[in-house]
Write a protein that holds these residues in place. Structure first.
Motif: not given
Length: 487
Positions: A210-225
């Protein structure tokens, strides 16, 4: 009024480009603290679950400044030879997540996954056992949860606007207002990286719902590596929880309601609401109109619509919805609807306002909401005038940071899971996120209704894809459509 508040509370409970270098605000590896695991708070206690607290910067632009607490938990792998790392988890909400690893175990997360990872939970900044925020809300103000009430006309929007202004003012002047500029999804993602550093991990995997998908999307955008395997289940759009996302609730209701109509029609001998899906749909509009004119047992038209919406997040809620309708239709006592006064609900609601209102700009004109409510009431007559109604975010101070732009730069390590008929996070929003990710993601779509896929629906096709991804990192070669399966 207490009974009305208890009913509303039951509803409330029910629901940047990538770069190889670490972004500003990354947790300094050399200075990480040692995590000392111990017992969990009573409301998060579960067999095998350990808890701790780490300190993180209030403001990641000032890492040497004030620090706040983030409560974390661990359900450790009991198979050291199979363990490959940590799987951070988030249940959505935004809400407390300290107990969520144990909840996933209870929901039958495959043992192979539990053996392969330490499941890590945490309470997002501002919530529960992390340094908490408050808006000093009254019980009645706390009772309106994720979705504003259905607006029958422009006057209803104006009334809700005044209520929303008061809530925004309470938040801005509360005793935790010093945290107000710093509670956001982006800073919560930075907290996740601080958790990673504190655990001594080079990368983290993530399971967000749910909202955690946005959190995950933001994390992997900020910290892809630093992103290993990112599984996103029941997805919001790439812009997160903004006004456009609220308006999507109307489409979600339209998508989901036919499942209930079929259920109630099949149970016509039990519920007496109609023998065809068309008759059940007509009964919805009949009851809503009757209750708009004359509430029954403290249930008015907007509350009826909200009850129907909220309890259809899972198939298990369908019998309760049918019993509610039956009682209202015949003016009989209502069935039990859920908890009354729930500890921590004020913090839950306040924390959500802090998070979502800081994340994006919402229209500030009451007239804008009156116009969009009128449009959505016609486009989506079942629920459009609720999703389009005004939230306290309309009267919020400007967000402290620009939102993170989710895009297609970074490793292809994202798997999205989505039910076709999800009232809370509709397929339309998931498809937008899928397009934003480009080749970074694959999406598994399930011919099912309700909120949450893995391991909740029990669809073998989707479960196999998710388990394979978490264990091996392998995704479907192309987006995958999973057919309905008997349950």
């Amino acid at each position: 009024m207490r009974k009305t508040w208890s009913i509303a509370l039951a509803i409330a409970i029910l629901a940047a480009g990538a770069a190889a270098a670490a972004p500003a605000g990354a947790a300094p590896e050399a200075s990480r603290e040692t995590v000392k695991w111990g017992p969990c708070p009573a409301d998060a206690a579960a067999p095998g679950l350990e808890c701790s607290t780490i300190k993180v910067p209030l403001d990641y632009d000032d890492p040497g400044g004030k620090r706040i607490d983030i409560a974390i938990s661990r359900l450790a792998s009991k198979n050291p030879g199979q363990r490959r790392g940590v799987l951070l988890t988030n249940p959505g909400g935004p809400s407390a997540g300290l107990k969520f690893p144990a909840d996933l175990r209870t929901a039958k997360m495959p043992q192979a996954v539990l053996d392969s990872y330490d499941l890590i939970g945490f309470d997002p900044r501002g919530m529960a056992h992390s340094t908490p925020v408050t808006c000093d809300l009254t019980p009645e103000q706390s009772a309106v949860g994720n979705v504003p009430p259905y607006a029958r006309d422009a006057a209803d929007v104006a009334k809700r606007a005044e209520q929303s202004k008061a809530i925004a003012r309470h938040c801005a002047t509360s005793k935790s207002a010093w945290m107000l500029p710093h509670v956001s999804t982006a800073n919560t993602a930075r907290d996740m990286d601080s958790i990673r550093a504190a655990l001594g991990e080079k990368k983290i995997s993530f399971a967000g719902y749910s909202w955690g998908t946005h959190l995950g999307a933001v994390y992997t955008t900020l910290y892809p590596q630093r992103s290993d395997r990112i599984m996103l289940d029941s997805n919001v759009g790439p812009d997160g929880w903004d006004y456009a996302n609220d308006r999507l609730y109307a489409q979600g209701f339209d998508d989901r309601f036919p499942d209930f109509a079929k259920f109630a029609a099949a149970g016509s001998a039990t519920y007496g609401l109609g023998s065809t899906p068309e008759q059940i749909t007509a009964k919805y509009f009949d009851l809503a109109a009757r209750l708009d004119k004359a509430p029954v047992r403290d249930i008015d038209g907007p509350t009826f619509r909200m009850l129907t919406y909220g309890f259809l997040f899972s198939d298990a809620g369908m019998p309760l919805v049918a019993k509610i309708w039956q009682a209202l239709d015949k003016d009989q006592p209502l069935p039990p609807l859920g908890p009354g006064e729930v500890p921590g609900v004020e913090n839950l609601v306040s924390g959500r306002y802090y998070m979502i209102c800081n994340d994006s700009r919402w229209p500030g004109s009451v007239g804008t909401y009156q116009r969009t409510v009128a449009i959505d009431r016609l486009r989506h007559p079942m629920f459009g005038a609720a999703g389009a109604n005004v939230q306290p975010c309309a009267f919020w101070s400007a967000p402290a940071d620009p939102p993170v732009r989710v895009g297609d730069r970074g490793p292809s390590t994202v798997l999205m899971l989505q039910n076709q008929r999800d009232a809370a996070t509709p397929l339309a929003g998931a498809e937008k996120l899928r397009r934003a990710f480009g080749d970074r993601a694959r999406m598994v779509t399930v011919d099912a209704g309700g909120h949450g896929v893995y391991p909740y629906v029990g669809n073998k096709c989707a479960d196999t894809a998710a388990t394979t991804f978490l264990l091996t990192g392998q995704r479907p070669k192309h987006d995958l459509a999973c057919a309905a399966e008997p349950r």
